[in-house]
Structure formats: structure tokens, C-alpha cells
Design an enzyme around this catalytic site. Sequence first.
Site, PDB file in Angstrom:
ATOM      1  N   SER A 114      -8.701 -11.791  41.490  1.00 18.17           N
ATOM      2  CA  SER A 114      -9.560 -11.189  41.296  1.00 18.17           C
ATOM      3  C   SER A 114      -9.644  -9.322  40.651  1.00 18.17           C
ATOM      4  O   SER A 114     -10.230  -8.680  41.614  1.00 18.17           O
ATOM      5  CB  SER A 114      -9.111 -10.444  43.448  1.00 18.17           C
ATOM      6  OG  SER A 114      -7.950 -10.316  43.480  1.00 18.17           O
ATOM      7  N   LYS A 119      -7.198  -0.712  40.252  1.00 14.68           N
ATOM      8  CA  LYS A 119      -7.990  -1.177  41.755  1.00 14.68           C
ATOM      9  C   LYS A 119      -8.593  -0.867  42.959  1.00 14.68           C
ATOM     10  O   LYS A 119      -7.291  -0.530  43.360  1.00 14.68           O
ATOM     11  CB  LYS A 119      -7.082  -2.603  41.164  1.00 14.68           C
ATOM     12  CG  LYS A 119      -7.765  -4.294  42.247  1.00 14.68           C
ATOM     13  CD  LYS A 119      -6.596  -5.389  41.959  1.00 14.68           C
ATOM     14  CE  LYS A 119      -7.725  -5.893  42.987  1.00 14.68           C
ATOM     15  NZ  LYS A 119      -6.243  -7.279  42.545  1.00 14.68           N
ATOM     16  N   SER A 179      -4.612 -13.174  40.356  1.00 12.38           N
ATOM     17  CA  SER A 179      -5.141 -12.150  40.112  1.00 12.38           C
ATOM     18  C   SER A 179      -5.203 -11.217  38.957  1.00 12.38           C
ATOM     19  O   SER A 179      -6.027 -10.292  38.582  1.00 12.38           O
ATOM     20  CB  SER A 179      -5.672 -11.718  41.434  1.00 12.38           C
ATOM     21  OG  SER A 179      -6.549 -12.505  42.141  1.00 12.38           O
TER      22      SER A 179
END
Length: 470
Positions: A160, A86, A184
Amino acid sequence: MSVMPAVDDDVAFAGATRIAEIVRAKEVSPSELVELYLERIARIEPELNAYRVVLADGARADAKRAEERLASGDDAPLLGVPVAVKDNVDYAGEVTTHGTAAYGEPAREDGLVVRRLRAAGATILGKTNLPELAIYGFTESPTWGDTRNPWDTARTCGGSSGGSGAATAAGMCAIAHATDGAGSIRYPAANCGLFGLKPQRNRISLWPDREHWYGLSVSGCVSRTVMDTALYLDAMSGPEKGDFDSPPPLERPLAEAARTPPGKLRIACSTKTIMPVPKAPEVLAAYEETVELLSSLGHEVTEASPRFGRLYTDFYPLYFRGIRDEALTLPHPERLSDQTKGFVRAGRMFSDRRLAKVRDRMRAAAARITASVFDDFDLLLTPATAQLPVEIGRWRDQGALRTLNGMTNVYPYAATWNYTGQPAATIPAGFTEGGLPRSVMLVARPNDEPTLVSLAAQLEAERPWADRRP
């Protein structure tokens, strides 16, 4: 110049555990795997926008190092496994954007996640998209574009860690790093048909951050199978000097837990949320079918709900002040979207004194919430979400309050367990008639990832999901 892969697409969906096995058996080389995934990324990425940047040269160099280690007899747990990270962790030479245009200089050195992945033998394919500052339960960035759900590209992949979820589900990596400050990891996993475990707070250090969002955020992964997550967490877990909180070491490796039947468990089940929200029939059907499956496996399943106490008023100071305080560190905060600036302004409502009071009572309040269920039960089962994945753009350009209220109506279940810090995971639970993934959530006692992983693996064996592809 790219090289055509020598292995077929089935391998791309094999998952991290199986790929590690066939690399050790020398049935496929790390370089062949990298070329397979790079070819798939080139073909599929334009439709999904999962990656913020693809690091092809770095991945090929990682693969060569993995081959040298393999030849020397190294048996690192992720040797040759292609992963994505990420874009909120540092990779030397690349800007860590956190989903925004507000960051500036490239990272001078690898962050802890990248260093530990490389030590475990992984090859890093690229950095995945997230929404600005990881705030949202959808992955739509004014700077980097919309990331779409591989099962239905008109719908969100969640957030997210949406880029990580989309990349893993679409076979554009074997497994992906993810983080979770209010769901997330779990919401992208639920929306994309993956397993997503939020581990115990600080199971994996957040270094160089001492903490993030005042203890709400954790590091983990999204994966195709339970064993894949177990393998990842066994390789990546551990503290760093300066962490504000470090849990006790696990009593046994999670890979061992995934291979071990859980025995008869006492499982609470509940659809209760802090504030009443409507729930989609497909969501409730997945939950009810899982209750029946658990009962058929011999577990004692009883309806019982947590007592949330002051959670509603105590969570938001941590969340909003976390966002505001992070924004104050940005080189170019003026580049944030108007929507995100609204969240930053909301953080000003919570003074240092208010924040200190919330933090002072956090440990005791979390213990009360936990005790209200886990004094009598081993695990808690809830729906993963209240609704199926929503359409792209549902909350585009809306104000902070309207966006927050909308997200809360879709995602009401996860954030409680960021506040308490204990493990929680979303687990695939079949598909709708239209082909969208369904999911449920299991919550464990503090520091008890092994029991959660063991039961999740049992559910996976009874109701397999990893062979189905978008």
C-alpha cells in the site's frame, strides 16, 4: 512563487545519505534541494500521481529551519534531506485520508513520524498516496486516483506504500516513509526497483496507535540504497509509552552494519509458498541468479523451507478484523468503495472469541515458524513476488474474495513475516529485458536487522542498482 532550482537532476537521485553529506559540506543548501524536488514534482507528478498533497510552503519553512540548524553547527542525521510521508500519519493542518474520502477533520498536531523526521532535520515535501485503508497491493483509490509505476506507467507501483515507492523511484523525494502490514513496504520497493526493509515489529513506534492490525503493521521507509534505509531507521527507531510491544534495542547502528562485511553466512533459500501459485520466469531467474551470487561470495546456501503450520487460518482473522475495526472508527464509512466495504464485511466473520484465540497462540506459533528455518540458518532468501508488476486496474471493482485471491497469487511471500514480526527486506535484483525491476527478499532472525542490512549492502556492492533511473 516557485524558484528555479540551482542544482541539477542528478542530485535528485543521489539518495538520502549522499544528500545529507553534501548538505553538511555546504555544497548545496536545503532550500535549493526543496526547489529541485518541487520542480520535479510539478513536472512528473501529473503522470504518476504519487502525492496526495504537496506541502510546498511547509517544505520551504522546513528548509529554512534546517539552514538555521546547519549554521549553528547542528549535525542531525537527516538535516536538509527532502522526504515524503505516506498519507496515514498526521501532519498538523492536513487531513490524514488513509487513501479514502471517509476521514474528516484535519490533524491538530504532527504525528510521531513527522515529529521524529523534523527532529532529525528532514524537510517534508508532501503526503503520498495509498489505497483505501492500506488494504491493497496496488495503489488505486476511487477518491485520489491511480498511482503508476515510474518504470512502466501502465503497471502498478504496488501497495500500500505505492505513492512512496513511485515518488522515491522517480526522484521526487530523497527517501519516503512507508508502512507494512502484509508487504506494503516490500512490494512497492520490489515493483519500483528500491530497497524496502520491514523492520522488527515496533522498531519504530506506531504512536498514537498502540498497534495496527493486531500487530501485523510496522513503520519504515523505501529508499534508493541500503545505507539510506539504515540512516533513516537509526534516526527514527525507538518506542513510545503505551506501545503494546517494544523490541530490544539494536546491538549496533544499522549504518555501521551497512559498512561492515557480513562474513560467511548460512542462508536458506526457498520458493515455497503457503498455497501453490504460478511464478513468472523472470521472478525465478532473479532468485536463481541471487542464489548463485551468494554462493560466489562464500556464503553457504542451502535449499530449506519454512513450515507454515496454521498460518493460513491464523493470519486472516488479524487482517480482516484489523480492517473492520479501523472502518468502525471512520467518520464517514459510507464513503468507502464497494470493494473496501467487502473487506470490512469479511471482518465480521471473525468473532472477538476467535480473534482472542488467534492472538493467544500467535507468539508460540510465530516461534515455531521461525525455528523451522532459523535454528539452522542466519537468513532466508525467497523471491519478492510471484509475478512482475501487474497492469493498472487488474482488480478494479472486483469483490473482496476475488481481489484477495488475485493479490495472493501475485504477492504470496511477505505476509508470513508480518505475522512473526521479524525483519524482512526486498532487494533489487536487476531488470527484465523489457526494463521492469526484479527483486528478491531476505528474511532475518527476530531483532537481527544488522545481519540483513550487512548482507544487503554486500549484494548492492556486487550488483549495484541505484544509478539506474526510470
